[in-house]
Design a protein around this motif. Structure first.
Motif, PDB file in Angstrom:
ATOM      1  N   VAL A   1      16.001  -3.340  39.101  1.00 30.80           N
ATOM      2  CA  VAL A   1      16.855  -3.158  40.357  1.00 30.80           C
ATOM      3  C   VAL A   1      16.212  -5.099  40.990  1.00 30.80           C
ATOM      4  O   VAL A   1      15.367  -4.386  41.759  1.00 30.80           O
ATOM      5  N   TRP A   2      17.156  -5.407  41.706  1.00 32.46           N
ATOM      6  CA  TRP A   2      16.639  -7.244  42.565  1.00 32.46           C
ATOM      7  C   TRP A   2      16.540  -6.021  44.092  1.00 32.46           C
ATOM      8  O   TRP A   2      17.564  -6.019  44.692  1.00 32.46           O
TER       9      TRP A   2
ATOM     10  N   CYS B   1      27.025  -7.689  38.351  1.00 33.93           N
ATOM     11  CA  CYS B   1      28.390  -8.718  40.011  1.00 33.93           C
ATOM     12  C   CYS B   1      27.753  -7.149  41.006  1.00 33.93           C
ATOM     13  O   CYS B   1      27.807  -5.960  40.999  1.00 33.93           O
ATOM     14  N   ALA B   2      29.021  -7.727  42.059  1.00 35.29           N
ATOM     15  CA  ALA B   2      28.311  -6.758  43.382  1.00 35.29           C
ATOM     16  C   ALA B   2      29.564  -5.682  43.683  1.00 35.29           C
ATOM     17  O   ALA B   2      29.494  -4.383  43.864  1.00 35.29           O
ATOM     18  N   GLY B   3      31.156  -6.133  42.926  1.00 29.89           N
ATOM     19  CA  GLY B   3      31.544  -4.704  42.923  1.00 29.89           C
ATOM     20  C   GLY B   3      33.121  -5.211  42.276  1.00 29.89           C
ATOM     21  O   GLY B   3      32.794  -6.427  41.780  1.00 29.89           O
ATOM     22  N   LYS B   4      33.835  -4.531  42.381  1.00 26.79           N
ATOM     23  CA  LYS B   4      35.742  -5.647  41.384  1.00 26.79           C
ATOM     24  C   LYS B   4      36.464  -6.270  41.662  1.00 26.79           C
ATOM     25  O   LYS B   4      36.791  -7.244  41.458  1.00 26.79           O
ATOM     26  N   HIS B   5      36.115  -6.558  43.211  1.00 29.63           N
ATOM     27  CA  HIS B   5      36.561  -7.891  43.879  1.00 29.63           C
ATOM     28  C   HIS B   5      35.628  -9.382  43.707  1.00 29.63           C
ATOM     29  O   HIS B   5      36.178  -9.322  44.186  1.00 29.63           O
ATOM     30  N   ASP B   6      34.842  -8.237  43.427  1.00 26.45           N
ATOM     31  CA  ASP B   6      33.454 -10.204  43.050  1.00 26.45           C
ATOM     32  C   ASP B   6      34.308 -11.004  41.714  1.00 26.45           C
ATOM     33  O   ASP B   6      33.204 -11.432  40.727  1.00 26.45           O
TER      34      ASP B   6
ATOM     35  N   ASN C   1      25.369  -8.247  49.366  1.00 24.18           N
ATOM     36  CA  ASN C   1      24.963  -7.082  48.893  1.00 24.18           C
ATOM     37  C   ASN C   1      24.383  -6.407  48.250  1.00 24.18           C
ATOM     38  O   ASN C   1      23.946  -5.272  48.004  1.00 24.18           O
ATOM     39  N   LEU C   2      22.980  -6.829  48.209  1.00 24.09           N
ATOM     40  CA  LEU C   2      21.433  -6.268  47.696  1.00 24.09           C
ATOM     41  C   LEU C   2      21.230  -5.094  48.641  1.00 24.09           C
ATOM     42  O   LEU C   2      21.515  -5.507  49.830  1.00 24.09           O
ATOM     43  N   THR C   3      21.047  -3.858  48.063  1.00 22.57           N
ATOM     44  CA  THR C   3      20.923  -2.922  49.662  1.00 22.57           C
ATOM     45  C   THR C   3      19.180  -3.278  49.430  1.00 22.57           C
ATOM     46  O   THR C   3      18.413  -2.591  50.519  1.00 22.57           O
ATOM     47  N   GLU C   4      18.247  -3.724  48.475  1.00 24.53           N
ATOM     48  CA  GLU C   4      16.885  -3.475  48.718  1.00 24.53           C
ATOM     49  C   GLU C   4      16.371  -4.941  48.854  1.00 24.53           C
ATOM     50  O   GLU C   4      16.877  -5.492  48.580  1.00 24.53           O
TER      51      GLU C   4
ATOM     52  N   LEU D   1      12.701 -14.446  48.119  1.00 27.04           N
ATOM     53  CA  LEU D   1      12.384 -14.639  46.842  1.00 27.04           C
ATOM     54  C   LEU D   1      13.212 -13.217  46.258  1.00 27.04           C
ATOM     55  O   LEU D   1      13.304 -11.917  47.237  1.00 27.04           O
ATOM     56  N   LEU D   2      14.164 -13.073  45.052  1.00 24.32           N
ATOM     57  CA  LEU D   2      14.341 -12.171  44.488  1.00 24.32           C
ATOM     58  C   LEU D   2      13.742 -11.478  43.216  1.00 24.32           C
ATOM     59  O   LEU D   2      12.596 -12.533  42.378  1.00 24.32           O
TER      60      LEU D   2
END
Length: 816
Positions: free
Chosen positions: A381-382, A763-768, A222-225, A436-437
């Protein structure tokens, strides 16, 4: 942080010409290349479930207009600040083609249009040659890294797309293809180096599967960058040498001299074919194509070529016979029309030339088509980096600043078995990729400028500066000078060594501008394992299922890259197992044969001077190589660069290694008298691969593409399995979770710490819950970080405005 890499360019659009091209005419500018996704320009706009990707690539002449700039260690030779480069490529603005994006299960169709000339002019073919630069107006296409068929209608690199012609390739991307970063470039034997080395390349991405059983855990997927770095290293002198001659590094002969000699009626066969003649690779004997192969292609040998020249000249001369001088003029015009490479202007040079180890005017390095661009990175930010290193001559270390953290995800389009891997450096030889991150903090203005220049440590593995240790001595002598009391400080050692290289073996790549991002919560990336297709099952335990004699065909599976007495009985530097490429002979007697559904193990040597590339099938390293081990031990240094980049279990499709740094300084080095380069070149690397699915010829060659054109290429043949199997019977025993002929039905596995928690993990979100190892992922607000952090994050608004209401959406998530 180091990343070792090294091929893009900006060009002014040229007016497309529709004029008819005579055999004396110039080569027209290329038309635009593009891709469509079920008819849409961008993948994100295509309908859900779109499986049809169509692209058009038009190969033609490109006029690049490259603005330059001064940097701290490089200055401009004149006041223009511009160079103009004429080359071959896929677009009007740049030789690079469009980025192609596919998904597992897609069908990719690429129509390649050859616009290098209006028609297939026999006068410019030099078709009777092999293992030298020739037939520059022909082209084709190779998808470097894709696990697909090496035959028609897919990745058949033996297909010749003639000038004025076109061909449509169809690639059925397997449903179980590993997502990853790949590329494409021309691969017709003869003009490969001049075309790909001139910038005719493009990025090809197999996208990650998303959803419940996605390729990556959500906190990565889910990384946007995300940024793509296409690093185009055009070695101007080398390109000039292989096209026009006069460059000692390529033996003084180029395509133009060969073309003139090939059509010279006055040159006897004995003179033409002598050792070191105009159409012979450096230090190699002349080689000619097999007559049957030429006939199959509808092409002319030299005798017929000379007859055709006479006939063409007579046509121009109203039927009257032509003198040798008139024929020579015809040949000259045709040959010069095909030789279009040119650089107008001077490349930047080192500010202090007396201290520079490398020649400043050897290479033009562009990032995403621009000379030293500025790229922005959000602080804390990663960002995912997909890096393509498509230089065909130079190796390079890229040095990230100390305020950035890097984590390696994948090499050559295959995710690590245990990802991500913290790295201080990465090494990429010719044709490699790295995913890479990277996460950077806002740099301390007292220590680092912002933007911060990202240099590359550049060297050509075949230069005398490498052979005599001049390049490695820069680092080794600096290590020797570090006081003993400071040698345990890893960061200090790293900075000392980098400082020693600046202005000596560096080339500027880009400026990194760190912009306002998020506050800096304590975030740790847990390791994960992707569920793998069975052709990438871990082969490190393969000998538990099959004995080594069968894996190695009784020890006969070796590939040695380097010089040898070839099949003509003469020495050539460009052989594999002392043989140069002969397509007709290899079709009948390939170097090795194996049935699909088998495992194989090869011993590879000579991969410092050369870059071992295997089409269609990736291979897994079984050997570790720590190029800095000797250096650390000799100088009693800390482990200043962390884990080795080459580790058992890693997958590659191209293998080239750096020097064994400082070997020549040690007692062992003084005894064996090997340079740092020679020490690396004599190492043997054990690789294994899973020969599955594709019954076809598969090409192995050196990815120093001049070397490939000079004969450093061979063919392996993979045949139908007598048991009817297309995949290895033991795949599921090696990896019980692997999948084949379908997409994965199981997502990535996140590896929890021993205590089962990831305190502070982003983490990515509340369901992660997977991203937290099964623990709870809780929304966090900048208010909890304090007033100063909130002001920083939200741009200086007042406290009352910041905290008057509770945000309905958390600013970020972290594991409990």
């Amino acid at each position: 942080v180091f990343v070792m890499l090294g091929l893009g360019a900006t060009a002014i659009p040229t007016e497309a010409t529709t004029a008819q091209i005579s055999m004396f005419g110039s080569i027209p500018p290329t038309q635009q290349s593009f891709c469509r996704y079920c008819g849409f320009r961008e993948r994100k706009h295509a309908p859900e479930g779109c499986k049809d990707v169509t692209c058009q690539l038009t190969m033609g002449r490109v006029e690049m207009h490259v603005p330059l700039k001064e940097t701290p260690h490089h200055t401009l030779k004149d006041n223009s600040g511009v160079i103009n480069v004429t080359t071959r490529g896929y677009n009007k603005n740049t030789p690079m083609g469009p980025t192609i994006k596919v998904r597992p299960g897609d069908t990719l169709k690429v129509t390649l249009i050859n616009n290098l000339a209006e028609e297939d002019d026999p006068d410019a073919q030099m078709a009777g040659l092999t293992n030298f630069q020739h037939d520059y107006q022909a082209t084709n296409l190779h998808t470097h890294g894709l696990h697909i068929s090496g035959e028609d209608p897919a990745d058949n690199v033996f297909r010749r797309v003639a000038p004025g012609d076109n061909h449509t390739y169809t690639y059925a991307i397997p449903k179980d293809h590993m997502p990853g970063t790949h590329w494409y470039h021309p691969h017709f034997h003869g003009p490969t180096g001049i075309q790909a080395g001139g910038g005719a390349v493009g990025l090809l991405i197999v996208e990650d599967v998303v959803g419940q059983h996605g390729t990556l855990p959500e906190y990565v997927g889910n990384l946007t960058e995300e940024k793509h770095l296409i690093i185009l290293g055009v070695d101007a002198n080398n390109q000039k040498g292989i096209e026009r001659g006069g460059q000692t590094s390529v033996g003084g002969k180029g395509m133009l001299q060969c073309c003139l000699a090939y059509g010279n009626k006055s040159m006897s066969k004995e003179e033409y074919e002598k050792h070191g003649g105009a159409c012979s690779a450096p230090a190699s004997a002349f080689t000619a194509e097999n007559e049957e192969l030429l006939e199959e292609r509808g092409m002319l040998n030299r005798s017929d070529h000379l007859i055709e020249l006479d006939n063409r000249c007579k046509e121009k001369n109203n039927g009257a016979s032509c003198s040798n001088e008139e024929v020579a003029e015809l040949v000259k015009k045709n040959c010069e029309a095909a030789a279009i490479w040119n650089v107008d202007g001077d490349l930047p040079e080192h500010t202090d030339k007396s201290n520079a180890v490398i020649a400043a005017d050897e290479a033009l390095f562009l990032v995403n088509g621009v000379y030293v661009p500025t790229l922005e990175f959000k602080a804390n930010v990663w960002t995912r980096l997909r890096i393509l290193f498509a230089s065909i001559t130079d190796q390079m270390y890229i040095v990230f600043p100390e305020f950035c953290e890097a984590q390696l995800l994948a090499k050559d389009g295959v995710y690590l078995h245990d990802a991500p891997r913290p790295v201080k450096y990465a090494f990429l030889g010719l044709g490699n990729r790295a995913d890479l991150l990277i996460k950077c903090t806002e740099p301390d203005p007292n220590k680092y400028p912002n933007p911060n220049l990202l240099d590359g440590l550049l060297y050509n593995q075949n230069d005398n500066d490498v052979s005599d240790n001049s390049v490695t001595d820069v680092v080794c002598n600096a290590a020797d000078a570090i006081p003993h009391a400071d040698r345990s400080d890893a960061e200090g050692v790293r900075e000392e060594l980098l400082e020693a290289t600046r202005g000596k073996i560096t080339i500027p790549l880009m400026y990194m501008k760190i912009t306002q991002g998020d506050p800096a919560p304590t975030c740790k990336l847990p390791n994960f394992t992707v569920t793998r297709p069975c052709y990438l099952a871990n082969l490190q335990d393969a000998t538990k299922l099959i004995n080594e004699e069968d894996l190695t065909q009784d020890g006969n599976l070796t590939l040695t890259f380097g010089g040898g007495v070839d099949q003509t009985g003469t020495f050539s530097p460009f052989t594999i197992n002392a043989k140069r490429y002969d397509e007709h002979a290899l079709d009948e007697h390939p170097m090795f044969s194996e049935q699909v559904g088998s495992l194989s193990q090869f011993n590879i040597t000579g991969v410092f001077d050369h870059a071992f590339h295997w089409h269609v099938i990736p291979f897994q390293l079984q050997t570790e190589y720590d190029e800095f081990k000797t250096m650390r031990e000799h100088y009693n240094l800390s482990n200043f660069l962390g884990e080795p980049y080459f580790q058992p279990g890693d997958w590659h499709d191209t293998l080239q290694v750096p020097p064994n740094w400082c070997h020549s300084k040690t007692d062992e080095g003084k005894k064996d008298k090997k340079s740092d380069k020679e020490s690396a070149n004599h190492l043997t690397f054990v690789v294994r691969n899973n020969v599955d699915t594709f019954i076809s010829r598969q090409v192995v060659h050196c990815h120093v593409l001049d070397h490939e054109d000079w004969g450093m290429m061979t063919i392996l043949n993979f045949t139908e399995n007598s048991d009817g199997n297309f995949t290895f019977w033991g795949n599921k025993l090696l990896d019980p979770t692997c999948f084949q002929n379908q997409t994965s039905n199981k997502g990535a596995t996140v590896k929890a710490k021993d205590d089962g928690t990831f305190t502070g993990l982003c983490c990515a979100g509340k369901h992660d819950r997977a991203g937290c190892g099964g623990g709870e992922c809780i929304g966090q607000y900048y208010e909890s970080l304090g007033y100063e952090a909130a002001v920083y994050a939200l741009g200086g608004a007042t406290r009352d405005l910041l905290f008057s209401t509770v945000p309905t959406k958390p600013d970020y998530y972290a594991c409990a």
